[in-house]
Design an enzyme around this catalytic site. Structure first.
Site, PDB file in Angstrom:
ATOM      1  NE  ARG A  51       0.182   1.494   3.327  1.00 14.33           N
ATOM      2  CZ  ARG A  51       1.120   2.391   3.581  1.00 14.33           C
ATOM      3  NH1 ARG A  51       2.406   2.026   3.715  1.00 14.33           N
ATOM      4  NH2 ARG A  51       0.844   3.662   3.702  1.00 14.33           N
ATOM      5  CG  ASP A 229      -3.026   7.692  -1.815  1.00 15.40           C
ATOM      6  OD1 ASP A 229      -2.653   8.035  -0.678  1.00 15.40           O
ATOM      7  OD2 ASP A 229      -2.999   6.516  -2.222  1.00 15.40           O
TER       8      ASP A 229
END
Ligand code: MRU
Length: 338
Positions: A51, A229
């Site tokens: 992740r 992100d």
């Protein structure tokens, strides 16, 4: 095979397989999983074995390379693998960036695609180092820095974005103390940031997410550094849920709020935060803690995994080509690498 000083190997190629440290079982176990099938790589991204935006991009690139090997360079099979990988997590733009970059070499065969994935990994580490150097200039000689989630070596090819800034500041001899939000519900701060910084000998204290605003208000925090992100072209940033609250608290108390991001995280096609897709993760991440149910049965749950911090709350972006200050849209256009 030391790739970088922090010595955390997040995603790499060994023999005929992609290897990933399993981030679901850290800090209790350092388990390295090997994947030889692109479907397994897609599951590993979806299930958060790997992740963090840049690390997801690197993993996907190696996934495409695996698909090329499995199919002996069959273009149709490789593009189906790209679609599968692109369906795993919607928010981190690095995933789509890496897949598009791999697609540019789709006709060149399995060996070339593996070389491209390796290049994406090495470039990511180099970019983190460059971001670290630029970001370290912003850190006072003695500083308490608050961070949210994990934007470290585990979230990248190595070194980290936000934690890269911290690592570089420490390497320059600055006296840094880190406050890490635990980051419910997946606990990236408590499990991953604490693990990384402790093994590097960096002073880290974990706090519940709900303590961050009060600590900022107390004057204890000199600056906030987080990863992201996706950065929209106006400078709005999507990051782990809870980041927006930290940014509001920092703004209220005039504490600088920095966002470290490689250019692969900046989405110039995305006008603002409203256009960033926000992932909703399974409710089980909220209903259960360490396998134990904590909610009454039948109570509805929401689990948005990211939030958007508006650009007005961002002091500056730290990129591999330098520190970007408002007005972000103009400055991003001006500083965009060729
Ligand atoms: O859900 P995750 O753990 O993938 O979310 C990760 C983050 O929010 C990070 O802060 C972000 O990807 C930046 S990583 C350098």
């Amino acid at each position: 095979m030391k790739q970088h000083e922090s010595e955390v190997y997040t995603v790499f190629w060994r023999g005929d397989a992609v290897v990933m440290i399993d981030q679901r079982v850290l800090p209790h176990e350092e388990r390295y999983n090997e994947y030889r099938d692109v479907r397994e790589v897609a599951d590993a991204i979806r299930n958060m074995v790997v992740r963090g935006a840049p690390a997801i991009g690197v993993a996907a690139a190696f996934g495409v390379a695996l698909a090329a090997r499995e199919s002996d360079g069959n273009v149709k099979a490789i593009s189906e693998a790209c679609d599968l990988l692109a369906s795993t997590r919607p928010t981190a733009v690095n995933l789509f960036w890496a897949i598009e970059r791999m697609k540019e070499h789709i006709d060149e065969g399995a060996q070339a695609l593996l070389a491209q994935a390796e290049l994406i990994l090495q470039e990511d580490i180099a970019n983190c180092k460059a971001m670290g150097s630029f970001g370290a200039e912003l850190v006072p000689d003695e500083a308490t820095i608050l961070t949210h989630c994990n934007a470290g070596a585990l979230a990248t090819g190595g070194w980290g974005t936000a934690l890269g800034v911290i690592r570089s500041a420490v390497a320059q001899g600055k006296k840094v103390r880190v406050i890490a939000d635990e980051t419910r519900p997946f606990l990236q701060g408590a499990r991953l940031t604490a693990w990384e910084l402790k093994r590097d000998g960096i002073d880290v204290t974990v706090v519940p997410d709900v303590a961050a605003a009060a600590l900022i208000a107390s004057g204890e925090v000199d600056m906030v550094v987080v990863g992201t992100d996706r950065v929209a072209r106006n400078g709005d940033v999507a990051n782990k849920i809870g980041t927006y609250g930290v940014a509001l608290a920092a703004h209220a108390d005039q504490v600088p709020f920095y966002v470290a991001a490689p250019w692969s995280t900046i989405d110039m096609n995305c006008p603002d935060g409203d256009s960033i897709p926000i992932e909703e993760r399974p409710s089980s991440e909220v209903t259960h803690v360490l396998g134990q149910r904590i909610l009454p049965e039948g109570v509805p749950v929401r689990n948005p995994a990211f939030d958007v911090t508006p650009c007005e709350l961002v002091t500056a972006l730290i990129t591999e080509v330098g520190v970007v200050r408002p007005p972000f849209e103009d400055e991003l256009k001006r500083m965009k690498p060729a």
